[in-house]
Design a protein around this motif. Structure first.
Motif, PDB file in Angstrom:
ATOM      1  N   VAL A  27      57.072  37.454  55.094  1.00  2.78           N
ATOM      2  CA  VAL A  27      55.958  36.500  55.126  1.00  2.78           C
ATOM      3  C   VAL A  27      55.883  35.762  56.454  1.00  2.78           C
ATOM      4  O   VAL A  27      56.884  35.231  56.955  1.00  2.78           O
ATOM      5  N   GLY A  28      54.697  35.745  57.023  1.00  6.30           N
ATOM      6  CA  GLY A  28      54.409  34.940  58.200  1.00  6.30           C
ATOM      7  C   GLY A  28      53.267  33.992  57.897  1.00  6.30           C
ATOM      8  O   GLY A  28      52.435  34.272  57.029  1.00  6.30           O
ATOM      9  N   LYS A  29      53.242  32.874  58.590  1.00  4.63           N
ATOM     10  CA  LYS A  29      52.151  31.919  58.418  1.00  4.63           C
ATOM     11  C   LYS A  29      51.823  31.288  59.759  1.00  4.63           C
ATOM     12  O   LYS A  29      52.671  30.647  60.395  1.00  4.63           O
ATOM     13  N   SER A  30      50.579  31.507  60.201  1.00  5.74           N
ATOM     14  CA  SER A  30      50.080  30.906  61.429  1.00  5.74           C
ATOM     15  C   SER A  30      48.865  30.064  61.101  1.00  5.74           C
ATOM     16  O   SER A  30      48.088  30.397  60.188  1.00  5.74           O
ATOM     17  N   GLN A  36      52.864  28.632  64.630  1.00  7.96           N
ATOM     18  CA  GLN A  36      53.421  29.656  63.749  1.00  7.96           C
ATOM     19  C   GLN A  36      54.545  29.022  62.946  1.00  7.96           C
ATOM     20  O   GLN A  36      55.612  28.727  63.467  1.00  7.96           O
ATOM     21  N   ASP A  39      57.792  33.327  60.177  1.00  3.90           N
ATOM     22  CA  ASP A  39      57.721  34.649  60.799  1.00  3.90           C
ATOM     23  C   ASP A  39      58.758  35.553  60.148  1.00  3.90           C
ATOM     24  O   ASP A  39      59.957  35.342  60.282  1.00  3.90           O
ATOM     25  N   SER A  75      49.788  34.538  56.278  1.00  2.60           N
ATOM     26  CA  SER A  75      49.035  35.270  57.296  1.00  2.60           C
ATOM     27  C   SER A  75      49.452  36.730  57.341  1.00  2.60           C
ATOM     28  O   SER A  75      48.682  37.597  57.770  1.00  2.60           O
ATOM     29  N   SER A  76      50.673  36.991  56.925  1.00  7.32           N
ATOM     30  CA  SER A  76      51.188  38.361  56.879  1.00  7.32           C
ATOM     31  C   SER A  76      52.263  38.430  55.808  1.00  7.32           C
ATOM     32  O   SER A  76      52.768  37.404  55.339  1.00  7.32           O
ATOM     33  N   GLY A  77      52.626  39.645  55.440  1.00  7.48           N
ATOM     34  CA  GLY A  77      53.641  39.820  54.405  1.00  7.48           C
ATOM     35  C   GLY A  77      53.034  39.742  53.010  1.00  7.48           C
ATOM     36  O   GLY A  77      51.821  39.611  52.836  1.00  7.48           O
ATOM     37  N   THR A  78      53.905  39.811  52.005  1.00  7.40           N
ATOM     38  CA  THR A  78      53.443  39.811  50.619  1.00  7.40           C
ATOM     39  C   THR A  78      54.233  38.820  49.777  1.00  7.40           C
ATOM     40  O   THR A  78      55.379  38.479  50.092  1.00  7.40           O
TER      41      THR A  78
END
Length: 271
Positions: A27-30, A36, A39, A75-78
């Motif tokens: 998991v990422g979050k921006s 950010q 990551d 923002s990314s990942g699940t």
């Protein structure tokens, strides 16, 4: 706390091999500002465990918790949830501040999630009254938040989160603003509530002492962008009571947790 023994016993075997309740995978979050927060965060909260998230300020602990709750999107990942209702009804959230409705009495604040879920008025009132008593506020159902101390308002917030009997309870530094004695009492009461309801808990804190006292497992996160840098399994024989804080084992595990956080903070400092 009415009806419960403070620091009530948990199972001697921690649920560290239990199935996942919720998993964050890569998991990422921006944010639009360019910050950010996370990551490549890989994190599993297991069913029935008490997990503490520990790390330096700004490392994304609260962001990770909000993603678990569905209050923020990665923002990314699940994110994989294995805790019941897909709509998140089986998740309770306790924020850093009690966030109570100031115009409503304690009973109405606690009853709110049931009202929103369409539970019948009589049943919602009964369940709210039961939970108010469970958190040690019997007799305060008709009080307004302004009439309560900070610790009592946090108890109301905890009752509101638990009134739906969630499978997963997420807590974002709920006791950080309280005095030490009140904080210790609420730590004990939280362990008793966990023993009574059997819920899974993920708990964000800056306190190594609090994390060791409460958790089965401590996950240490790096400075921003946050990712897991260490994991500590807390070893504590028997029920957690105030006596545990005075043991050599508690002191040693606090030292380990502090060293892990210090190492994570140092690794993320600019060179």
């Amino acid at each position: 706390m009415s009806g419960l023994t403070s620091g009530a016993s948990r199972s001697a075997a921690t649920p560290l091999a239990a199935p996942a309740a919720i998993s964050l995978i890569g998991v990422g979050k921006s944010y639009p500002s360019g910050t950010q927060a996370l990551d490549g965060l890989d994190l599993v909260v297991r069913q029935g465990e008490f997990l503490a998230l520990l790390g330096p300020s700004g490392c994304g602990k609260s962001t990770a918790l909000r993603i678990m709750a569905g209050l923020a999107a990665p923002s990314s990942g699940t994110v994989e949830r294995h805790i019941g209702a897909a709509d998140g009804a089986s998740i309770g959230f306790v924020f850093q501040e009690p966030t109570l409705m100031p115009w409503a009495r304690v009973a109405a604040n606690v009853r709110l999630p049931l009202d929103l879920a369409g539970v019948g008025r009589a049943e919602a009132r009964r369940r709210a009254e039961e939970m108010i008593e469970r958190v040690g506020l019997a007799g305060f159902g008709r009080a307004y938040p302004r009439e309560l101390s900070g610790g009592m308002r946090m108890r109301v917030s905890l009752a509101r989160a638990l009134v739906t009997r969630p499978h997963l309870l997420l807590m974002d530094e709920p006791f950080a603003a309280l005095d030490e004695i009140t904080r210790f009492r609420l730590n004990d009461d939280l362990l008793a509530l966990r023993a009574a309801f059997g819920c899974t808990i993920a708990f964000v804190t800056h306190s190594t002492y609090e994390s060791v006292y409460l958790a089965d497992r401590i996950v240490v996160m790096s400075g921003r962008p946050g990712r897991v840098t260490d994991e500590i399994v807390v070893e504590a024989p028997g029920p957690r009571t105030a006596a545990f804080r005075g043991t050599a084992g508690y002191a040693e595990q606090c030292r380990r947790a502090f060293a892990a956080v210090a190492g994570a903070a140092a690794a993320s400092e600019p060179r």
